[in-house]
Design an enzyme around this catalytic site. Structure first.
Site, PDB file in Angstrom:
ATOM      1  N   LYS A  12      21.059 100.165 -59.155  1.00 31.64           N
ATOM      2  CA  LYS A  12      20.183 101.203 -59.664  1.00 31.64           C
ATOM      3  C   LYS A  12      19.475 101.610 -58.308  1.00 31.64           C
ATOM      4  CE  LYS A  12      15.714  99.016 -59.220  1.00 31.64           C
ATOM      5  NZ  LYS A  12      14.868  99.163 -57.939  1.00 31.64           N
ATOM      6  N   ASP A 139      13.242  94.271 -64.002  1.00 33.00           N
ATOM      7  CA  ASP A 139      14.327  95.297 -64.182  1.00 33.00           C
ATOM      8  C   ASP A 139      15.407  95.154 -65.104  1.00 33.00           C
ATOM      9  OD1 ASP A 139      12.873  96.785 -62.081  1.00 33.00           O
ATOM     10  OD2 ASP A 139      13.985  96.263 -60.387  1.00 33.00           O
TER      11      ASP A 139
HETATM   12  O1  C5P Z   1       9.596  90.404 -62.893  1.00 33.71           O
HETATM   13  P1  C5P Z   1      10.394  89.782 -61.785  1.00 33.71           P
HETATM   14  O2  C5P Z   1      10.602  88.350 -61.609  1.00 33.71           O
HETATM   15  O3  C5P Z   1      11.621  90.702 -61.146  1.00 33.71           O
HETATM   16  O4  C5P Z   1       9.208  90.296 -60.539  1.00 33.71           O
HETATM   17  C1  C5P Z   1       9.285  89.597 -59.301  1.00 33.71           C
HETATM   18  C2  C5P Z   1       8.013  89.702 -58.664  1.00 33.71           C
HETATM   19  O5  C5P Z   1       7.414  91.087 -58.188  1.00 33.71           O
HETATM   20  C3  C5P Z   1       6.783  89.226 -59.773  1.00 33.71           C
HETATM   21  O6  C5P Z   1       6.764  87.960 -59.209  1.00 33.71           O
HETATM   22  C4  C5P Z   1       5.515  89.895 -59.048  1.00 33.71           C
HETATM   23  O7  C5P Z   1       5.197  89.559 -57.720  1.00 33.71           O
HETATM   24  C5  C5P Z   1       6.180  91.543 -58.609  1.00 33.71           C
HETATM   25  N1  C5P Z   1       6.022  92.475 -59.633  1.00 33.71           N
HETATM   26  C6  C5P Z   1       4.936  93.106 -59.827  1.00 33.71           C
HETATM   27  N2  C5P Z   1       4.555  93.870 -60.893  1.00 33.71           N
HETATM   28  C7  C5P Z   1       5.957  94.611 -61.453  1.00 33.71           C
HETATM   29  C8  C5P Z   1       7.159  93.790 -61.154  1.00 33.71           C
HETATM   30  C9  C5P Z   1       7.151  92.923 -60.389  1.00 33.71           C
HETATM   31  O8  C5P Z   1       4.004  92.675 -59.334  1.00 33.71           O
HETATM   32  N3  C5P Z   1       5.702  95.292 -62.479  1.00 33.71           N
END
Ligand code: C5P
Length: 291
Positions: A12, A139
């Site tokens: 993406k 995502d």
């Molecule tokens: O959800 P995911 O594991 O992909 O997110 C990775 C990191 O990115 C999270 O631990 C956080 O630090 C940050 N994040 C965030 N806000 C979001 C998505 C991700 O702070 N909406």
């Protein structure tokens, strides 16, 4: 019953990326227009004699244990569907650059959920798969069906948009990667001066107005004071010099993309940039998958 299924895991890009607040759970409130593109990993799921989920990947440095979102997605699928005895091997062939802001790991996890649904003939619909995906990562839900969508919340609350106007897109990733949590932390320390015109982007997409889209492409992470953003800015200006209608960084980087009206100009730009940068590819927007 099938023994093996294959899925394309498409990357993406963010046409816009806005962070509108910090949540009590530590995550950030997002507002982003996401677009699936033709660059893809391939995921093959094979039934095995043994129990449990295993994974192999053509990139040696990619973890193949629970640190890999694809493995977590398969385990979650099995526990949700009550099939813990099943043995499945996930074969990941990576083409999407890692640490690029192109949701490569999330795309793999989403492809695993679609593939498990077919392998076990579970008959889950898109909304059910997206709900599981949201538990794997922010995502992953978007990557289940992809296409063009507005993502809110952590990134998992989706609103389908019309397909973006057709175009050629040059994606270029410098040699370094950028850690997502690190960039979010740096963003918390600054006051954002600008926000993308998300509503204007949605309107331009609906009208099929490519120039209207490219003039509204904006990513707030480019404001973060980080010396790596200098390289990002260099790639952006090179893309614009080579005739891009617009160019921005995707996600938390480090990949940058430029949008072109015609394939010839895009190919020329990619050929020039690939002399200096490690990864360069010409891709196209992909429409939403029907599930
Ligand atoms: O959800 P995911 O594991 O992909 O997110 C990775 C990191 O990115 C999270 O631990 C956080 O630090 C940050 N994040 C965030 N806000 C979001 C998505 C991700 O702070 N909406």
């Amino acid at each position: 019953m099938k023994d093996e299924v294959r899925e394309e895991a498409y990357a993406k890009l963010n046409l816009t990326l806005d962070v509108t607040g910090k949540r009590s759970d530590g995550y950030h409130e997002m507002l982003m227009v996401m677009q699936t593109v033709s660059l893809a990993d391939t995921i093959t799921l094979k039934r095995t004699e043994g129990r449990g989920i295993s994974a192999v990947c053509n990139f040696r440095y990619i973890p193949t244990d629970r640190r890999n979102l694809a493995v977590r997605a398969a385990e979650l699928f099995c526990s949700e569907r009550g099939i813990p005895e099943s043995g499945v091997q996930i074969v990941i062939k990576k083409n999407i650059p890692v640490g690029a802001g192109m949701a490569g790991g999330s795309a793999d996890a989403a492809a695993v959920l679609r593939g498990m649904n077919r392998l076990f003939e579970a008959g889950m619909n898109r909304k059910e798969l997206e709900a599981l995906a949201g538990q794997v990562g922010s995502d992953v839900a978007f990557c289940v069906a992809g296409g063009t969508a507005l993502a809110r919340g952590r990134g998992e609350a989706l609103l389908d948009l019309d397909p973006m106007p057709d175009c050629c897109i040059v994606v270029c990733k410098p040699g370094f990667s950028i850690s997502t949590p690190e960039l979010f932390q740096k963003l918390d320390q600054i006051h954002l001066r600008r926000h993308p015109d998300t509503a204007g982007m949605q309107a331009a997409i609906t009208e099929g107005d490519l120039r209207g889209c490219t003039m509204r492409m904006y990513n707030v992470f480019e404001e973060v004071p980080d010396r790596r953003m200098r390289t990002v800015a260099e790639i952006k200006s090179a893309m614009l010099d080579f005739g891009a209608l617009g160019a921005i960084m995707t996600g938390t980087g480090s990949a940058v993309f430029g949008v072109y009206q015609d394939a010839g100009t895009a190919e020329k730009c990619a050929a020039e940039l690939s002399r200096e940068y490690k990864f360069c590819s010409v891709v196209r927007p992909i429409k939403r998958l029907s599930i």
